[in-house]
Design an enzyme around this catalytic site. Sequence first.
Site, PDB file in Angstrom:
ATOM      1  N   HIS A  65       0.929  -1.207   0.045  1.00 57.89           N
ATOM      2  CA  HIS A  65      -0.068   0.005   0.054  1.00 57.89           C
ATOM      3  C   HIS A  65       1.044   1.309   0.034  1.00 57.89           C
ATOM      4  CE1 HIS A  65      -4.033  -2.105   1.700  1.00 57.89           C
ATOM      5  NE2 HIS A  65      -3.352  -2.679   0.480  1.00 57.89           N
ATOM      6  N   GLU A  67       1.468   3.886   2.035  1.00 60.79           N
ATOM      7  CA  GLU A  67       1.990   4.317   3.274  1.00 60.79           C
ATOM      8  C   GLU A  67       3.242   3.408   3.498  1.00 60.79           C
ATOM      9  OE1 GLU A  67      -2.471   4.254   4.337  1.00 60.79           O
ATOM     10  OE2 GLU A  67      -1.265   3.589   2.772  1.00 60.79           O
ATOM     11  N   ALA A 181     -20.205  11.478 -27.403  1.00 64.85           N
ATOM     12  CA  ALA A 181     -19.678  12.069 -28.508  1.00 64.85           C
ATOM     13  C   ALA A 181     -21.045  12.391 -29.438  1.00 64.85           C
ATOM     14  CB  ALA A 181     -18.540  11.822 -29.245  1.00 64.85           C
ATOM     15  N   THR A 222     -23.712  -1.372 -31.612  1.00 63.74           N
ATOM     16  CA  THR A 222     -22.629  -0.864 -31.532  1.00 63.74           C
ATOM     17  C   THR A 222     -21.448  -1.792 -32.389  1.00 63.74           C
ATOM     18  OG1 THR A 222     -23.020   0.693 -29.737  1.00 63.74           O
ATOM     19  CG2 THR A 222     -20.749   0.367 -30.445  1.00 63.74           C
ATOM     20  N   ASP A 226     -20.015  -0.812 -36.139  1.00 67.64           N
ATOM     21  CA  ASP A 226     -18.779   0.045 -36.050  1.00 67.64           C
ATOM     22  C   ASP A 226     -17.703  -1.007 -36.101  1.00 67.64           C
ATOM     23  OD1 ASP A 226     -20.255   2.356 -36.402  1.00 67.64           O
ATOM     24  OD2 ASP A 226     -20.069   2.576 -33.974  1.00 67.64           O
ATOM     25  N   ARG A 233      -4.855   2.621 -26.984  1.00 68.83           N
ATOM     26  CA  ARG A 233      -3.974   2.740 -27.899  1.00 68.83           C
ATOM     27  C   ARG A 233      -3.176   4.269 -27.849  1.00 68.83           C
ATOM     28  NH1 ARG A 233      -8.501   0.961 -30.409  1.00 68.83           N
ATOM     29  NH2 ARG A 233      -8.723   2.956 -31.863  1.00 68.83           N
ATOM     30  N   GLU A 293     -19.382   2.883 -23.668  1.00 65.69           N
ATOM     31  CA  GLU A 293     -19.329   3.331 -24.921  1.00 65.69           C
ATOM     32  C   GLU A 293     -19.967   2.601 -25.909  1.00 65.69           C
ATOM     33  OE1 GLU A 293     -15.025   4.434 -26.213  1.00 65.69           O
ATOM     34  OE2 GLU A 293     -14.487   2.763 -24.935  1.00 65.69           O
ATOM     35  N   GLY A 295     -24.090   3.152 -28.576  1.00 60.10           N
ATOM     36  CA  GLY A 295     -24.810   3.969 -29.508  1.00 60.10           C
ATOM     37  C   GLY A 295     -25.896   4.792 -28.886  1.00 60.10           C
TER      38      GLY A 295
END
Length: 349
Positions: A65, A67, A181, A222, A226, A233, A293, A295
């Site tokens: 951890h 600490e 988007a 989707t 697509d 990447r 992510e 449609g």
Amino acid sequence: MDKTTGSINPEPSAQVILRAFARALELARAHEGATAPNPPVGCILLDAEGRELTAGAHRRAGQPHAEAEAIALARAAGLADRIDTVLVTLEPCNHHGRTPPCAEAILTTGARRVWIACRDSNPGVAGGGAERLRAAGLSVNFLSDLDHPSAAAVLAEAERLVAPFSRRVQTGLPFVTVKQAISTSGSMVPPNGQKTFTNASSLELAHRLRRRADAILTGSGTVLADDPQFTVRLVPDHPDKQRMLVLLDRRRRIPEPWLAAARTRGFAVYLADDVHEALQTIGAAAGMEVLVEAGPTLTTHMLSAGLWDEHVLIEQAANTDGTDRVTLRRNPAPQFHLQGKDRDVLGHH
């Protein structure tokens, strides 16, 4: 205590505390997405004059951890006897797991003060670390008590960092980030022959969101439209990180070769009939944050049903200089108790 005068050193100034917390958060964020089922945590050790001695971060489950790492580095550098103040972004643990309790590690040093950004939200252990340190005579302070105009903003950063961990330990479900988007015409669908319409910086943001996620959630529509890769990447990924790829595909329309290719890309692939099943699957596998992510249909329903914690909206060329506008919203009251009608609607992909 100042060894030359015998006097007690004063508390570090608020500015010193905030600067150390900012540094601890920066260290922790570097490992955001790599630590599940543990939270990312950063720690700074200060001497009696408020100078940084060493710093540590939790890198992944099973490793020290924050600490413990900072203290080990101090000992290796011959600085352990100068440790006065410990600053940590999350309350030190006081229970045995894959690593020893951090509260006990702190008590092996001469530290007199501990500053904590966020309390541990795990219902079974919350408060134990602070209580153990106070019982041993240390001064324990929380960032929420710091009297400085910038303290609230730094605390908000710390709370966001630990939010996926808090969501999972409190509900068994992951923190849901929805990325959306839209083009200048308001559409989420790229033009024919293209997979995106956002600029380079927005694409990099999308890959940074993937990097910190433990799972990607999308619909079969989707995938079929697509052929997305869903890999990280454009920014360096965490070494040996395996994400879940959860696909809403009640009718099992996604071809087996596509699923096999996704596994070859490193994903742990799961098929789900509805959102409820998908979120439960991610939580059961110790996933803390899921990135949606998808449609328009799935995205719209996630947002309208309140099944989200954070909404990242990218609007194509919406700024006055022609760059994309990115807006971040946080949901004050996520609705994670899915009703039957929501499960039915959201499962048809």
